[in-house]
Design a protein around this motif. Structure first.
Motif, PDB file in Angstrom:
ATOM      1  N   THR A 119      44.185  45.062  39.727  1.00  0.00           N
ATOM      2  CA  THR A 119      43.862  46.007  40.558  1.00  0.00           C
ATOM      3  C   THR A 119      44.587  45.981  41.964  1.00  0.00           C
ATOM      4  O   THR A 119      45.057  46.962  42.322  1.00  0.00           O
ATOM      5  N   GLU A 120      45.127  44.863  42.193  1.00  0.00           N
ATOM      6  CA  GLU A 120      45.944  44.792  43.397  1.00  0.00           C
ATOM      7  C   GLU A 120      47.450  45.514  42.998  1.00  0.00           C
ATOM      8  O   GLU A 120      48.026  46.072  43.861  1.00  0.00           O
ATOM      9  N   MET A 145      42.002  40.454  36.266  1.00  0.00           N
ATOM     10  CA  MET A 145      41.362  41.534  36.898  1.00  0.00           C
ATOM     11  C   MET A 145      41.948  41.959  38.395  1.00  0.00           C
ATOM     12  O   MET A 145      42.053  42.756  38.791  1.00  0.00           O
ATOM     13  N   LYS A 146      41.716  41.055  39.043  1.00  0.00           N
ATOM     14  CA  LYS A 146      42.075  40.969  40.562  1.00  0.00           C
ATOM     15  C   LYS A 146      43.446  41.459  40.709  1.00  0.00           C
ATOM     16  O   LYS A 146      43.876  42.065  41.420  1.00  0.00           O
ATOM     17  N   ALA A 147      44.383  40.655  39.897  1.00  0.00           N
ATOM     18  CA  ALA A 147      45.800  40.857  40.196  1.00  0.00           C
ATOM     19  C   ALA A 147      46.025  42.280  39.651  1.00  0.00           C
ATOM     20  O   ALA A 147      47.054  42.857  40.042  1.00  0.00           O
ATOM     21  N   GLU A 153      38.599  37.113  35.561  1.00  0.00           N
ATOM     22  CA  GLU A 153      38.312  37.937  36.732  1.00  0.00           C
ATOM     23  C   GLU A 153      39.788  37.815  37.626  1.00  0.00           C
ATOM     24  O   GLU A 153      40.026  38.608  38.476  1.00  0.00           O
ATOM     25  N   GLU A 154      40.296  36.779  37.537  1.00  0.00           N
ATOM     26  CA  GLU A 154      41.583  36.488  38.359  1.00  0.00           C
ATOM     27  C   GLU A 154      42.498  37.464  37.786  1.00  0.00           C
ATOM     28  O   GLU A 154      43.478  37.967  38.433  1.00  0.00           O
ATOM     29  N   TYR A 195      31.035  44.287  35.586  1.00  0.00           N
ATOM     30  CA  TYR A 195      32.358  45.272  35.824  1.00  0.00           C
ATOM     31  C   TYR A 195      32.291  46.363  34.830  1.00  0.00           C
ATOM     32  O   TYR A 195      33.097  47.354  35.107  1.00  0.00           O
ATOM     33  N   TYR A 245      45.893  33.810  38.259  1.00  0.00           N
ATOM     34  CA  TYR A 245      46.297  34.879  39.238  1.00  0.00           C
ATOM     35  C   TYR A 245      47.558  35.296  39.454  1.00  0.00           C
ATOM     36  O   TYR A 245      48.266  36.292  39.424  1.00  0.00           O
ATOM     37  N   LYS A 250      42.314  28.726  38.864  1.00  0.00           N
ATOM     38  CA  LYS A 250      42.302  30.165  39.022  1.00  0.00           C
ATOM     39  C   LYS A 250      43.699  30.927  39.768  1.00  0.00           C
ATOM     40  O   LYS A 250      43.864  31.874  39.353  1.00  0.00           O
ATOM     41  N   GLU A 251      43.914  29.998  40.648  1.00  0.00           N
ATOM     42  CA  GLU A 251      45.237  30.537  41.398  1.00  0.00           C
ATOM     43  C   GLU A 251      46.204  30.409  40.411  1.00  0.00           C
ATOM     44  O   GLU A 251      47.034  31.668  40.700  1.00  0.00           O
ATOM     45  N   GLN A 302      35.329  49.815  37.209  1.00  0.00           N
ATOM     46  CA  GLN A 302      36.814  49.626  37.587  1.00  0.00           C
ATOM     47  C   GLN A 302      37.647  50.637  36.868  1.00  0.00           C
ATOM     48  O   GLN A 302      37.629  50.696  35.709  1.00  0.00           O
TER      49      GLN A 302
END
Length: 426
Positions: A134-135, A130-132, A127-128, A167, A101, A97-98, A171
């Protein structure tokens, strides 16, 4: 937050406005364009002097695999299926996952620095990604890739359902589609399950289609059809579908496709690099099919620079048709902007209009390769590079100004992505 852009040369891609407007101001309020015109004097938190520069909609990439940034230049000497099966899929199996991301962060940095504000992604560990997204602040349409080669297809559907239930609609910069990898990596029963899912969540389908000759022939054999286009009619009637590549189609098949609700994501650089051929997008357009542009993943497409993609798009069609009048520069700009928005169902981006989302880029053409400017549209398509993007604004937020991305440690991400690829190659 109010941003006022002054004295710009504007290419709005709005059919109701002139194609090219000089000395024009744009007032952004929060996430939207509030006003466009000359001599806007309203107060703003920030004023950008765009004198001599070009403001245009952010570019829209309608087919990619975002975390594949780390696979850049791994394809030389491989055909598509061999490259996937022997090189890419084994490395992907080792990704955490990392890793997903960090590799996504690298792609989003590349997007921002080359003027792409929206991207259509097909991958896993969504999800990873999407996290990136969003950031970093980019706009993304995404999915969880659906395929059923090893009997885990139902698990993939359940993963996508969970994503949508958690989600969808929540978002601001993230939307979804149903990403089916391809007909050759699925089967009749599985495609039907994917269609049920798309209808349940009222989402378009995004699928690889006839990328190369082997795929087209495998589809015919597996599904016992005369043409792969029969499958679009069989499974997706009445649904909106984004077809990635569509290289191996006859003129007759293109005519049949034009009767369906489909858009083409044209990826010329990837198609050339994998030896797939050249899609006949001229015939597609002549039959009323909307064509947008994609880069594919960087493993086969090398980069996310849609300015490069625009140049290849125009040159290839003129070349295969032996006609320099084919595909005007302005038409190519439409493919990279408003056509992409239409393909993804994103009515609020793709053009600069009052009331629409403030997704835009500022180009600086003060360099030797871009001067003098005789035809602005041709100049952008043939000579502008992603490095000419000076400022990138997405959803009313300045993500890059004067080539400097805010709040991102680029160097550390580059270093981490190098560590990832070194590890998973072994």
């Amino acid at each position: 937050m109010r941003i006022l852009i002054k004295n710009a040369n504007v290419i709005s891609m709005d059919e109701k406005r002139p194609k090219w407007e000089k000395d024009t101001d744009i007032l952004i309020e929060d996430t939207r364009i509030k006003k466009m015109g000359r001599g806007i004097s309203e107060n703003a938190n920030k004023v950008i002097d765009a004198s001599g520069k070009i403001v245009m909609p952010g570019l829209i990439n309608t087919h990619s695999h975002v975390p594949m940034s780390i696979f850049r230049e791994t394809v030389d000497g491989y055909m598509t299926q061999d490259w996937l099966e022997k090189k890419i899929w084994p490395m992907e199996d080792k990704m955490s996952k990392e890793d997903i991301y960090d590799a996504s962060l690298l792609s989003f940095i590349e997007m921002i620095k080359t003027g792409t504000t929206t991207i259509n992604d097909m991958y896993f560990m969504t999800e990873e990604i999407m996290k990136a997204a969003t950031e970093t602040g980019v706009r993304i349409q995404t999915t969880r890739t659906l395929m059923d080669m090893t009997g885990d297809g139902d698990t993939r559907i359940e993963e996508l359902k969970k994503l949508l239930n958690t989600y969808q609609g929540k978002q601001e910069n993230i939307t979804f589609n149903i990403g089916i990898h391809g007909f050759y990596t699925t089967n009749d029963e599985y495609i039907k399950k994917c269609v049920v899912l798309a209808k349940q969540y009222d989402l378009p389908v995004h699928i690889h289609f006839c990328e190369n000759g082997k795929e087209a022939e495998d589809i015919k054999t597996q599904y016992q059809v005369e043409s792969p286009v029969e499958l679009i009619k069989r499974y997706f009637k009445g649904m909106h579908v984004i077809l990635a590549h569509a290289v191996k189609l006859t003129k007759q098949e293109i005519e049949e496709l034009a009767k369906e609700d489909i858009d083409i994501a044209h990826c010329p650089v990837s198609n050339l690099k994998l030896g797939c051929g050249i899609a006949d997008i001229t015939s597609m357009q002549e039959n009323g099919i909307t064509v947008s542009l994609g880069t594919d993943g960087q493993g086969s497409g090398s980069n996310l620079d849609l300015f490069e993609t625009m140049k290849f798009t125009a040159l290839l069609q003129k070349g295969i048709n032996e006609d320099p009048m084919k595909l005007s520069a302005y038409e190519v700009l439409k493919m990279a902007t408003i056509n992409g928005a239409k393909a993804l169902g994103l009515q609020e981006v793709g053009s600069l209009e009052e009331g629409k989302k403030a997704d835009m880029i500022i180009l600086n053409l003060e360099d030797a390769i871009s001067q003098p400017v005789n035809n602005i549209f041709a100049q952008i398509v043939y000579n502008v590079k992603g490095t000419n993007v000076e400022t990138t604004i997405i959803n009313g937020k300045i993500l890059m100004e004067n080539r400097k991305i805010k709040k991102i440690d680029e160097k550390s991400i580059y270093e981490e992505c190098n560590r990832i690829i070194c590890r998973i190659q072994n």
